[in-house]
Design a protein around this motif. Structure first.
Motif, PDB file in Angstrom:
ATOM      1  N   LEU A 101       1.752  -5.284   4.608  1.00 44.34           N
ATOM      2  CA  LEU A 101       1.661  -4.934   3.186  1.00 44.34           C
ATOM      3  C   LEU A 101       1.199  -6.114   2.342  1.00 44.34           C
ATOM      4  O   LEU A 101       0.447  -5.941   1.377  1.00 44.34           O
ATOM      5  CB  LEU A 101       2.995  -4.377   2.696  1.00 44.34           C
ATOM      6  CG  LEU A 101       3.396  -3.042   3.325  1.00 44.34           C
ATOM      7  CD1 LEU A 101       4.807  -2.640   2.896  1.00 44.34           C
ATOM      8  CD2 LEU A 101       2.404  -1.946   2.992  1.00 44.34           C
ATOM      9  N   VAL A 119       7.871  -1.294  -2.212  1.00 44.90           N
ATOM     10  CA  VAL A 119       7.108  -0.304  -1.444  1.00 44.90           C
ATOM     11  C   VAL A 119       7.897   0.126  -0.217  1.00 44.90           C
ATOM     12  O   VAL A 119       8.020   1.322   0.069  1.00 44.90           O
ATOM     13  CB  VAL A 119       5.716  -0.860  -1.047  1.00 44.90           C
ATOM     14  CG1 VAL A 119       5.052   0.029  -0.015  1.00 44.90           C
ATOM     15  CG2 VAL A 119       4.832  -1.009  -2.280  1.00 44.90           C
ATOM     16  N   GLU A 127      10.884   2.260  -1.176  1.00 45.62           N
ATOM     17  CA  GLU A 127      10.484   3.603  -1.596  1.00 45.62           C
ATOM     18  C   GLU A 127      10.049   4.480  -0.420  1.00 45.62           C
ATOM     19  O   GLU A 127      10.359   5.661  -0.362  1.00 45.62           O
ATOM     20  CB  GLU A 127       9.335   3.504  -2.610  1.00 45.62           C
ATOM     21  CG  GLU A 127       8.802   4.820  -3.099  1.00 45.62           C
ATOM     22  CD  GLU A 127       9.733   5.568  -4.035  1.00 45.62           C
ATOM     23  OE1 GLU A 127       9.628   6.800  -4.112  1.00 45.62           O
ATOM     24  OE2 GLU A 127      10.568   4.923  -4.693  1.00 45.62           O
TER      25      GLU A 127
END
Length: 195
Positions: free
Chosen positions: A124, A159, A162
Motif C-alpha cells: 500500500l 485503508v 477499513e
C-alpha cells in the motif's frame, strides 16, 4: 499497411475473440497498434516488444503503474519484453467490456508488489508512492502539499482497518473485491484507450 493485418489468421482471430473481451475489429485494431509500436521501436520481427516501448506508448505513458502493468501481464514477471498475446490480454482487461471482477483481480495483482497474494503495508505504501507526491517528500523533505511519512502511515493504517475483514492486518483479493464493489468509478477509471 493492409499486409500487417493479414498476419492474424481467421483461426487466431476466432481464438483471440473467445479468450478476450474484444470483438474481431478490436483485435485487428490492437494488432495494428502492435505493428505500429514495433515499427516505432525499430523491431521488424514483431514477435515481442520491450516493456520500455510499451511504457512509452501514449496509452500507458501517463499511468504511474505502467512498469508494474507490463510485469503483471507478461508471462514471466522478470521479463523485459511482452508478446502480442500478452499485450492483447492486457488491453482486453483494461477495455470497457471487461467485467468488474476481472478488473479487480488484475488491479489487485498490480498493487501486490511482493506477489504474496495479499496487500500489506509495504504494498500500500508503494501504491501511495505511485499515486502521490510521497516519493518527493521522502527525498526533498515535506514541502508545500507533499505528504510526510506519518501521513502515509496513517493512510495505510486506515485503508487496512477499513478493508481488512478478517483482522490479519492485510487485504486479501476477496476483501479488495469487496472494497472495489463499493466504488462505482472503478470500472471507468481502470481503462486504457488504444485507439
Amino acid at each position: 499497411m493492409g499486409g500487417a493485418y493479414s498476419k492474424i489468421s481467421e483461426q487466431d482471430l476466432d481464438l483471440y475473440q473467445k479468450c478476450t473481451f474484444f470483438t474481431r475489429n478490436e483485435i485487428i485494431a490492437v494488432h495494428k497498434l502492435w505493428i505500429e509500436l514495433n515499427a516505432k521501436a525499430g523491431n521488424n520481427k514483431a514477435e515481442s516488444l520491450s516493456h520500455t516501448a510499451i511504457c512509452e506508448w501514449e496509452g500507458l505513458h501517463a499511468n504511474p503503474f505502467r512498469k508494474r502493468i507490463c510485469q503483471v501481464f507478461s508471462k514471466d514477471m522478470d521479463a523485459t519484453e511482452m508478446g502480442f498475446v500478452d499485450f492483447l490480454d492486457m488491453l482486453s482487461v483494461f477495455s470497457e467490456a471487461a467485467p468488474r471482477e476481472v478488473k479487480a483481480e488484475y488491479a489487485f495483482r498490480i498493487y501486490d508488489y511482493d506477489n504474496d497474494l495479499f496487500l500489506g503495508q509495504r504494498d500500500l505504501k508503494h501504491v501511495l508512492q505511485k499515486l502521490t507526491a510521497y516519493d518527493q517528500a521522502k527525498t526533498v523533505g515535506a514541502k508545500n502539499n507533499a505528504w510526510t511519512k506519518v501521513d502515509v502511515d496513517d493512510i495505510v493504517r486506515n485503508v487496512i482497518e477499513e478493508a481488512d475483514v478478517d483482522g490479519d492486518q492485510r487485504i486479501s483479493l476477496i476483501e479488495f473485491q469487496h472494497v472495489i464493489s463499493r466504488s462505482p468509478d472503478f470500472v471507468r477509471t481502470f481503462q486504457i484507450r488504444f485507439r
